[in-house]
Every structure is written in structure tokens, then in C-alpha cells.
Write a protein that holds these residues in place. Sequence first.
Motif, PDB file in Angstrom:
ATOM      1  N   ARG A 176       7.465   1.868  -6.585  1.00  0.00           N
ATOM      2  CA  ARG A 176       6.348   2.558  -7.248  1.00  0.00           C
ATOM      3  C   ARG A 176       5.042   2.279  -6.512  1.00  0.00           C
ATOM      4  O   ARG A 176       4.221   3.180  -6.309  1.00  0.00           O
ATOM      5  CB  ARG A 176       6.254   2.112  -8.699  1.00  0.00           C
ATOM      6  N   GLU A 177       4.839   1.038  -6.101  1.00  0.00           N
ATOM      7  CA  GLU A 177       3.621   0.671  -5.377  1.00  0.00           C
ATOM      8  C   GLU A 177       3.543   1.397  -4.033  1.00  0.00           C
ATOM      9  O   GLU A 177       2.467   1.782  -3.579  1.00  0.00           O
ATOM     10  CB  GLU A 177       3.574  -0.846  -5.158  1.00  0.00           C
ATOM     11  N   LEU A 178       4.703   1.601  -3.417  1.00  0.00           N
ATOM     12  CA  LEU A 178       4.761   2.322  -2.140  1.00  0.00           C
ATOM     13  C   LEU A 178       4.626   3.831  -2.329  1.00  0.00           C
ATOM     14  O   LEU A 178       4.428   4.559  -1.357  1.00  0.00           O
ATOM     15  CB  LEU A 178       6.087   2.026  -1.427  1.00  0.00           C
ATOM     16  N   GLY A 179       4.764   4.296  -3.577  1.00  0.00           N
ATOM     17  CA  GLY A 179       4.680   5.724  -3.851  1.00  0.00           C
ATOM     18  C   GLY A 179       5.945   6.485  -3.524  1.00  0.00           C
ATOM     19  O   GLY A 179       5.905   7.696  -3.283  1.00  0.00           O
ATOM     20  N   GLY A 181       7.308   8.285   2.281  1.00  0.00           N
ATOM     21  CA  GLY A 181       7.708   9.065   1.116  1.00  0.00           C
ATOM     22  C   GLY A 181       8.112  10.480   1.474  1.00  0.00           C
ATOM     23  O   GLY A 181       9.136  10.983   1.000  1.00  0.00           O
ATOM     24  N   LYS A 221       0.845  -1.189   0.000  1.00  0.00           N
ATOM     25  CA  LYS A 221       0.000   0.000   0.000  1.00  0.00           C
ATOM     26  C   LYS A 221       0.882   1.241   0.000  1.00  0.00           C
ATOM     27  O   LYS A 221       1.973   1.240   0.578  1.00  0.00           O
ATOM     28  CB  LYS A 221      -0.925   0.013   1.230  1.00  0.00           C
ATOM     29  N   PRO A 222       0.451   2.314  -0.636  1.00  0.00           N
ATOM     30  CA  PRO A 222       1.233   3.552  -0.607  1.00  0.00           C
ATOM     31  C   PRO A 222       1.538   3.982   0.829  1.00  0.00           C
ATOM     32  O   PRO A 222       0.710   3.815   1.723  1.00  0.00           O
ATOM     33  CB  PRO A 222       0.304   4.552  -1.302  1.00  0.00           C
ATOM     34  N   ASP A 223       2.741   4.493   1.014  1.00  0.00           N
ATOM     35  CA  ASP A 223       3.179   4.918   2.345  1.00  0.00           C
ATOM     36  C   ASP A 223       3.594   6.395   2.267  1.00  0.00           C
ATOM     37  O   ASP A 223       4.781   6.716   2.177  1.00  0.00           O
ATOM     38  CB  ASP A 223       4.347   4.053   2.817  1.00  0.00           C
ATOM     39  N   PRO A 224       2.603   7.300   2.308  1.00  0.00           N
ATOM     40  CA  PRO A 224       2.912   8.734   2.170  1.00  0.00           C
ATOM     41  C   PRO A 224       3.862   9.241   3.244  1.00  0.00           C
ATOM     42  O   PRO A 224       4.715  10.088   2.958  1.00  0.00           O
ATOM     43  CB  PRO A 224       1.537   9.404   2.286  1.00  0.00           C
TER      44      PRO A 224
END
Length: 236
Positions: A128-131, A102, A96-99
Motif C-alpha cells: 500500500r505504501e508503494l502504491g 506499479g 515511497k510510492p513507486d508509480p
Amino acid sequence: MTQSPEPAFFAHVTDWVFDLDNTLYPHHTNLFSQIDVKMTAYVSELLQLPREEARKLQKELYLEYGTTLKGLMERHQIDSDDFLNKVHDIDYSWLKPDPALGEAIKALPGRKFIFTNGDRGHAERTARELGILDHFDDIFDIVAAGLTPKPAPETYDRFLALHHIAGPNAVMFEDLARNLIVPKALGMKTVLIVPNNFEPTFSEIWERDPAFDDSVDFVTDDLAAFLWTIVNPGQP
């Protein structure tokens, strides 16, 4: 748990080096376990072994050669591209994205690198998937390492030379303490990423390595929080 770092301890750091699997995403994420299963299946099919025998051999190769791939290349002359393509054919939707992570990586002063025993494609898909992919200057993968994995000293030398990094100006984040021995000797700061509350998933139990803890400066089970303490001290 997280050891809160003193920001001054990292004030000189200009290069931030991150392992990929079980470092940039949590241990409990069902990602590396998928790769682990794929590697066992590869060994089983290659050598026509029952799954349990294949898994035992897979772990023996890992411990002796640093990666299952290196061991299979040395003993059975396999095609590295075939192996890497097959074991990284996994479902990345578990990530899952981890803002928060990031933003913390983006805020670090200096260059940021992914240094992995996996291949570039896997690293790019994961990040990319993690953002977080756009926050890194480059990815140093097993191909760039000449297929010689961490913790081989020559692999770290190759990485540092390629990017003109001085060890004392860098920090490395890893989930395996054995992979921090050489960075520590090179003058790098070292941070060990551990499972939440030190509870390993089934696929990591076999690779615990407390004997190498002397190579570790800090330990954390929350990378984003650890980094945020460095870039924004005093803030919750």
C-alpha cells in the motif's frame, strides 16, 4: 545492472510471483533492516541474551530453519502471532510510492501474487505504501504456508495448488537465490533481484548465497525497468 530480457522468453507466462522484502522495494530502503533489529531484540528478550549473542543465534536459526520464527517455534515453542506482530511494528514511511513499478506490474498479462515469508499485514502495509497493492490478485504469507517458510518445497507446492498454477506458466522474482531453487525445478522462470550495483546493506551481507546462482535465469537491480522491457519492448 539489469539483464535485458527477451519478451518472447516470458510470452507464455500467465502467473507472476513476487517476493516482498528487498524485492518489491530496493535493498537500500530502511525497512527490512528495521525488522531485522526487531527480531534480534525479540530473541534477546526471550532468552535474556546480550544483543550480539542474540543476533548470532538469530542468524543461526535463519540458516537452519529458513526463518527466525520457525527456529524459535521449533526450539522454544513461541507464539507465532506475538512474534509477527512485534517484529513488524515498524515505520513504513521510509517507503515511497513507486508509480513506475506499479504501472509495470499492472501491465503484466495474467495474475500477480506476493509470496512472502512475512505476514499478510506486513505485505499489505508495504504494498500500500508503494502504491502497488491493488495490482495483486492475492498475497500468500507465512500463515497461509502453515508457518513453513521458503525455501521448503512443500510451501511452494501449497502455493501452486492453492492458486492452480502450473510451474512452467509462472515466473518468480526473489532477492535470495536459495529461494529460487525449487521454483526453477518446478519449471518456473526465475529472476534474482540484487542491490543496486551489487552493494548490499549491512543487514544483507550475512545472507549472500552465490552458491545457488544456477537456479537463476535473469539478474536485475531495477525491477521496474526489467518488467517494463517485458510489457513494452523497444521503448526507453
